[in-house]
Design an enzyme around this catalytic site. Sequence first.
Site, PDB file in Angstrom:
ATOM      1  N   TYR A  59       0.853  -1.187   0.000  1.00 14.83           N
ATOM      2  CA  TYR A  59       0.000   0.000   0.000  1.00 14.83           C
ATOM      3  C   TYR A  59       0.892   1.241   0.000  1.00 14.83           C
ATOM      4  O   TYR A  59       1.334   1.705   1.039  1.00 14.83           O
ATOM      5  CB  TYR A  59      -0.924   0.015   1.215  1.00 14.83           C
ATOM      6  CG  TYR A  59      -1.892  -1.144   1.296  1.00 14.83           C
ATOM      7  CD1 TYR A  59      -2.145  -1.955   0.201  1.00 14.83           C
ATOM      8  CD2 TYR A  59      -2.551  -1.440   2.487  1.00 14.83           C
ATOM      9  CE1 TYR A  59      -3.029  -3.019   0.288  1.00 14.83           C
ATOM     10  CE2 TYR A  59      -3.444  -2.497   2.576  1.00 14.83           C
ATOM     11  CZ  TYR A  59      -3.663  -3.284   1.485  1.00 14.83           C
ATOM     12  OH  TYR A  59      -4.544  -4.342   1.581  1.00 14.83           O
ATOM     13  N   PRO A 205     -15.474  -5.145   2.563  1.00 12.13           N
ATOM     14  CA  PRO A 205     -16.634  -5.576   3.350  1.00 12.13           C
ATOM     15  C   PRO A 205     -17.926  -4.837   3.021  1.00 12.13           C
ATOM     16  O   PRO A 205     -19.014  -5.346   3.292  1.00 12.13           O
ATOM     17  CB  PRO A 205     -16.202  -5.296   4.795  1.00 12.13           C
ATOM     18  CG  PRO A 205     -15.219  -4.180   4.679  1.00 12.13           C
ATOM     19  CD  PRO A 205     -14.484  -4.438   3.398  1.00 12.13           C
ATOM     20  N   GLY A 208     -20.424  -1.849  -3.314  1.00 11.07           N
ATOM     21  CA  GLY A 208     -21.380  -0.965  -3.980  1.00 11.07           C
ATOM     22  C   GLY A 208     -22.276  -1.767  -4.911  1.00 11.07           C
ATOM     23  O   GLY A 208     -22.335  -2.987  -4.858  1.00 11.07           O
ATOM     24  N   GLY A 209     -22.978  -1.067  -5.780  1.00  6.54           N
ATOM     25  CA  GLY A 209     -23.820  -1.761  -6.744  1.00  6.54           C
ATOM     26  C   GLY A 209     -25.293  -1.612  -6.453  1.00  6.54           C
ATOM     27  O   GLY A 209     -25.720  -0.846  -5.591  1.00  6.54           O
TER      28      GLY A 209
END
Length: 278
Positions: A59, A205, A208-209
Amino acid sequence: MRETITIGKDLTVRRLGFGAMRITGPDVWGPPADVPAALALVRRAVELGVTFIDTADSYGPGTSEELLAEALHPYPDNLLIATKAGQSRPSRAEWIPLGRPEYLRQQAELSLRRLRLDCLDLFQLHRIDPKVPLADQIGAARQLQDEGKIRHFGLSQVSVAEIEVVREHIEVVSVQNLYNLTRRDDEDVLDYCEREGIAFIPWLPVAGGGHASATGPLAEVAAELGATRAQVSLAWLLHRSPVMLPIPGTSSIAHLEENVAAADLCLTDEQFERLLRC
């Protein structure tokens, strides 16, 4: 609902953690545009009672670990920072498994340096590298453990069969797979972890959608509880299994506070079942 989970029989944390991927720059590459805001976000997570933070060497690369240390070191006694190695970043757009033992050992040493730690409480293999014998990858972890560089070992994005093979060589205390209310392909992995007492850390966790629209079961339950749809998604995960340890990430303090508050939501069994239709 159980509020805590014990990892590796000796590290007890609250069951709603924080994922530190999004405190980096765009595409998880380099520093964020506003470093002071990222530091304030991390400190606020701990103020809100978060005791489990998940990060990775990839990251940034390295940026997330550096920011966590800048914000929080010296760390509170009850804080567990878990990191991962085994996913290389040769460029902004690439995530490539890399499990050569010398690379894994090098990355663990760099994580120790960036996090300002003498021992990593939880070191996770970010991906199994299909080009490197699995025994070599696990051997690197065992060597780090024998040297006192890592306390516990975990896996990411694995099958039940892979977990069982790895457990023949080293104790596995956590598994981090893609899982959420509408992406439940790894039910068998979750069920295995529950039977074996292994922490299950779902990444992504809150998905979207269409399920997050203003209509449908998720919206209905959210209205009934006076909560947001994201909060209900997290509450559903916590209700699903006592070994579940969600790590929602964000770059917004407002969203962080919203996510942490989801731990106080209690779903009825009927609401839980209704959400399965999302």
